[in-house]
Design an enzyme around this catalytic site. Structure first.
Site: not given
Length: 278
Positions: A145, A221, A254
């Site tokens: 991320s 996600d 995620h």
């Protein structure tokens, strides 16, 4: 360096160290996993950069990476995600301030005295690791991320420093998504031309090294469409001819369940470049 935590894992040792950072002007924690190895051996090292709200603990407790690092004979280094301490500027929001350093060098008040994570990751931390642990200058860099953003930017801006790069669900075009625009405006100011130095998509065209990039992205996600937008990076990589393997993983989100599912592939990707077969 002060040892604060040490545990055996897969024949090696998972430790956490604390040190005073000259770059950041505060104490920092950094996790280091050293796999089993012959006495006197020097090993390659993979740097892991974590995402928003994380510390050095998330990766070492949730990713299950130590098993694969032991099998491949690589050291894993996972620093904290931002400067910390009472005199370090912060913001109540989760996506700015402590835990959200974005791996850049801030130029704006009140962030600029401490928020210099780019210099910390590129210069100070590797020098520290190479001075205190059984590693050499064979380096890989990866992350998740916000940390995937950092890994891509740092690899693209430093040709020859890393032998491998990869990312999980990275923020690939921060100048074009809310997370990145908010952070860049605060840390770097309103001149968007200056943001390009920390935008992986913007850096692709001028990259002086075509280091192959591996990206895993879950198609379930929650942040995919608004914050991550891997298709922007994929299109630019195709346009400039930069080698990219973007794997859209069906049903994955995620979280660290996603990372744990594919971390073995990423460590193998790095090990292949760090330990080339004759």
């Amino acid at each position: 360096m002060e040892l604060t935590e040490s545990n055996r894992a897969f024949g090696g040792t998972q430790q956490v160290w604390r040190h005073e950072s000259r770059t950041l002007g505060c104490a920092m924690n950094v996790a280091v996993y050293v796999p089993p190895h012959a006495e006197g051996a020097r090993l390659p090292v993979i740097y892991w950069l974590s995402g928003l709200t994380c510390t050095e603990q998330n990766f070492i407790t949730k990713a299950g990476a130590q098993r694969y690092a032991a099998e491949q004979g690589v050291v894993l280094v996972a620093p904290d995600t931002s400067p910390r301490g009472g005199d370090v500027a912060d913001d109540p929001a989760y996506d700015l301030g402590k835990g959200a350093g974005f791996y850049l060098n801030a130029t704006q008040a009140p962030w600029s005295p401490h928020y210099r994570m780019y210099d910390y990751i590129v210069e100070e931390l590797p020098a520290l690791i190479e001075a205190h642990f059984p590693v050499d200058d064979r380096r890989g860099i990866t992350g998740h991320s916000m940390g995937g953003h950092g890994a891509l930017v740092i690899a693209l801006r430093n040709p020859g420093r890393y032998k491998a790069v990869s990312a999980f669900a990275p923020i690939v075009a921060p100048s074009q998504v809310p997370w990145g625009r908010k952070a860049f405006a605060a840390y770097l100011g309103e001149n968007e031309a200056e943001w390009a130095a920390y935008d992986a998509t913007a850096l692709l065209g001028g990259a002086r090294e075509r280091l192959p990039i591996l990206i895993d992205q879950g198609d379930a996600d929650d942040f995919l469409e608004k914050q991550l937008k891997p298709e922007i990076f994929e299109a630019e990589a195709a346009r400039v001819g930069h080698p990219l393997e973007l794997r859209m993983q069906p049903g994955y989100g995620h979280s660290y369940y996603f990372i744990a599912s594919f971390i073995g592939d990423h460590i193998a990707h790095h090990a292949k470049a760090l330990n080339p077969k004759p």
